[in-house]
Scaffold this active site. Structure first.
Site, mmCIF file in Angstrom:
data_model
loop_
_atom_site.group_PDB
_atom_site.id
_atom_site.type_symbol
_atom_site.label_atom_id
_atom_site.label_comp_id
_atom_site.label_asym_id
_atom_site.label_seq_id
_atom_site.Cartn_x
_atom_site.Cartn_y
_atom_site.Cartn_z
ATOM 1 N N ASP A 1 2.127 -48.218 11.909
ATOM 2 C CA ASP A 1 2.313 -46.806 11.584
ATOM 3 C C ASP A 1 3.472 -46.235 12.623
ATOM 4 O O ASP A 1 3.659 -47.014 13.690
ATOM 5 C CB ASP A 1 1.084 -45.806 11.445
ATOM 6 C CG ASP A 1 0.967 -45.058 10.357
ATOM 7 O OD1 ASP A 1 2.110 -44.243 10.053
ATOM 8 O OD2 ASP A 1 0.276 -44.971 9.516
ATOM 9 N N ASN B 1 9.018 -35.045 -8.451
ATOM 10 C CA ASN B 1 8.510 -35.168 -6.734
ATOM 11 C C ASN B 1 9.002 -36.409 -6.275
ATOM 12 O O ASN B 1 9.040 -37.746 -6.702
ATOM 13 C CB ASN B 1 6.947 -35.345 -6.786
ATOM 14 C CG ASN B 1 6.539 -35.640 -5.120
ATOM 15 O OD1 ASN B 1 6.086 -36.703 -4.739
ATOM 16 N ND2 ASN B 1 6.411 -34.482 -4.310
#
Length: 442
Positions: free
Chosen positions: A260, A144
Site C-alpha cells: 500500500d 462512478n
C-alpha cells in the site's frame, strides 16, 4: 480504420511532451518496478520502456509538476484550479465519438495475461493493475469512476480490492443481488488504462456519491471527454489505451498480499471476482505502470485531498493560503498548511480544522505564508525558529485514524494525532521572526 489509425490522442501528446528516461526493454516481473523505483527521486523520473513483451510501458507519469504541465498551469496553482473545477463539475461534458471507436482493435479475453501488467514486489500475490480507472453506473446515482488495485489471476479473471467506505462498494452492493436474480453475471464494469493525468486525478477524488468524476475531469481540462460505447457493458467509456470490460460477480477470492501507499504490505482479504467480457486496445498501446508506494501513487492519493482540506480549513480560518500533503508523509498522513495569521489563535484553529477535514491525517504543521510549504527545509526552519513545544504542540490521543498507518492500533482502529503551530507569535511581534533580505542591486 482509415485516417483514424494515425490520430494521436492527448494522452500520447502529453507523454511525448515530457523529458523521459528511455529504456529499451524490461521484464514485467520485478524489473519494471525496479526501474521505476530506482528513478523515482531523480530530476527526470518519467520513464518509457519500449519493449515489455511487445508493449510500451510508461511510468512515474503523475508527478505534481507533470500534472500541472498537462493543464498548462504552475504546480502551486493546482489546488485553486481543482477547487474551481469542482464547482464547475456539473457542466463537464462527455461526448460519444464514433470515429474514436474505429481506433480500437479487439483482443481475446484470455490475452489479459499477455498484457505488460507488472508484478511489483517479492511477496505480491501476482501481477496487479494499479493505474486502472474503474467505471460503474447506478440508475439513481449515475456514473462512478475510481481507482482500485486489481489482481490478475492465472485463469484470466480479476480480483478487485473494494474498500468498504468507497462509492464503488456501495454501488456494487446495491445492485449485485438484483443482477444475479435477473440472470446476469454481475455488475457492469469498465477498466481503462492509459489516460490523461486529469482523469486519474478526478478518479482519485472523493466527493458525494452523485459526484461525476468524468465530468469533473472534463472541468479540470476545460474540454469534453471523448467516450465510446461498451461492447458488452451498458457504459460510456472514456478514451484510453487499454479497455477492459467485465462483470463484478458475487464470487469472492483471495486478494493480496499487496503493497500500500506506506510501502508496507496490506493483508489478504476475500474480495469480488471480475469476469472479463471484452478487451480492446489502441494500435501499439502504451501501458501505464504505477509503482505502489512510489511518488506517483502518493501524488494521486494526496493531491485530490488538498482542495477538500483547504475548504474545510477556510470555514474556520478564512486567511488560509495553501495546503500540501507531503511526500514524506505518504501524501496522506502528514500535511503542511500555510495561513496569513491575523489573530493569535489562528494557528491552533487551523490545526483542529485540518485534522477534521482529512480524518486520515496524523500530523499537521501550520506555517506563515512566508514559508514554502513544498520545501521541507523551509518547513523545518519554521518549526525550529517559531515553535515552543509546551504551548505550540497539540496532541490528540485515541482518535480514529488511517488504516494505512502501520503504527496505529488496528484492533481498536485508533491513533494519536499531533498538530504543530509553527507560526509567528503575534504577541512578541513579527519583527523578531522576519528573515533578513538582501536588497536588489541598483
Amino acid at each position: 480504420m482509415g485516417n483514424t489509425e494515425n490520430m494521436e490522442s492527448d494522452y500520447r501528446k502529453f507523454i511525448n511532451s515530457l523529458d523521459k528516461i528511455k529504456i529499451d526493454s524490461a521484464n514485467k516481473v520485478f524489473e519494471i518496478s525496479k526501474i521505476l523505483n530506482d528513478n523515482d527521486k531523480t530530476t527526470v523520473n518519467t520513464l518509457m520502456i519500449n519493449d515489455v513483451g511487445g508493449y510500451k510501458v510508461v511510468g512515474n507519469l503523475c508527478t505534481r509538476e507533470n500534472v500541472a504541465k498537462s493543464l498548462n498551469i504552475k504546480p502551486n496553482e493546482l489546488m485553486n484550479h481543482m477547487i474551481k473545477a469542482m464547482e464547475n463539475e456539473p457542466n463537464g461534458q462527455l461526448v460519444l465519438d464514433e470515429e474514436l471507436e474505429k481506433q480500437y482493435v479487439d483482443d481475446d479475453v484470455k490475452k489479459i495475461t499477455d498484457y505488460p501488467i507488472p508484478t511489483y514486489y517479492g511477496e505480491d500475490a501476482g501481477p496487479y493493475l494499479t493505474s486502472g480507472i474503474v467505471i460503474v453506473k447506478d440508475k439513481d446515482e449515475g456514473v462512478n469512476a475510481s481507482i482500485h488495485r486489481i489482481l490478475v489471476r492465472p485463469d484470466g479473471n480479476l480480483v478487485i480490492r473494494m474498500v468498504e467506505q468507497r462509492h464503488l462498494h456501495y454501488i456494487y452492493n446495491k445492485n449485485i443481488e438484483n443482477m444475479i436474480k435477473e440472470g446476469k453475471d454481475g455488475v457492469d464494469v469498465a477498466i481503462v488504462i492509459g489516460v490523461e493525468p486529469a482523469l486519474l486525478l478526478a478518479a482519485s477524488t472523493s466527493g458525494d456519491v452523485s459526484f461525476n468524476e468524468l465530468k469533473y475531469a472534463s472541468a479540470i481540462m476545460n474540454k469534453p471527454i471523448k467516450t465510446i460505447k461498451g461492447k458488452t457493458v451498458d457504459l460510456e467509456i472514456p478514451e484510453a489505451e487499454f479497455i477492459i470490460e467485465g462483470k463484478i460477480t458475487n464470487k469472492n477470492d483471495d486478494e493480496g498480499p499487496f503493497v500500500d501507499i506506506t510501502g508496507t504490505y496490506d493483508v489478504i482479504r476475500k474480495q469480488p471476482v471480475i469476469k472479463i467480457t471484452a478487451l480492446r486496445t489502441k494500435k501499439d498501446p502504451i501501458f501505464h505502470a504505477l509503482l505502489p508506494g512510489g511518488t506517483e501513487h502518493k501524488i494521486l492519493m494526496g493531491l485530490p485531498q488538498e482542495p477538500r482540506m483547504f475548504k474545510g480549513i477556510r470555514n474556520t480560518v478564512p486567511s488560509v493560503k495553501n495546503v500540501a500533503l507531503t511526500e514524506g508523509g505518504c501524501c496522506w498522513l502528514h500535511a503542511v498548511v500555510s495561513i496569513d495569521k491575523k489573530t493569535q489563535g489562528d494557528g491552533k484553529n487551523a490545526i483542529l480544522a485540518a485534522l477534521a477535514a482529512h480524518p486520515s491525517l496524523k500530523h499537521v504543521v501550520i506555517v506563515d505564508d512566508d514559508i514554502d510549504i513544498y520545501n521541507p527545509i523551509d518547513v523545518e526552519y519554521a518549526i525550529a525558529t517559531r515553535v515552543q513545544s509546551a504551548k505550540d504542540v497539540i496532541i490528540v490521543d485515541g482518535a480514529k485514524g488511517s488504516s494505512l498507518d502501520p503504527s496505529a492500533d488496528h484492533k481498536m482502529k485508533l491513533t494519536s494525532k499531533m498538530g504543530i503551530d509553527a507560526t509567528m507569535d503575534l504577541i512578541k511581534g513579527k519583527k523578531e521572526f522576519v528573515r533578513a533580505v538582501i536588497p536588489d542591486i541598483k
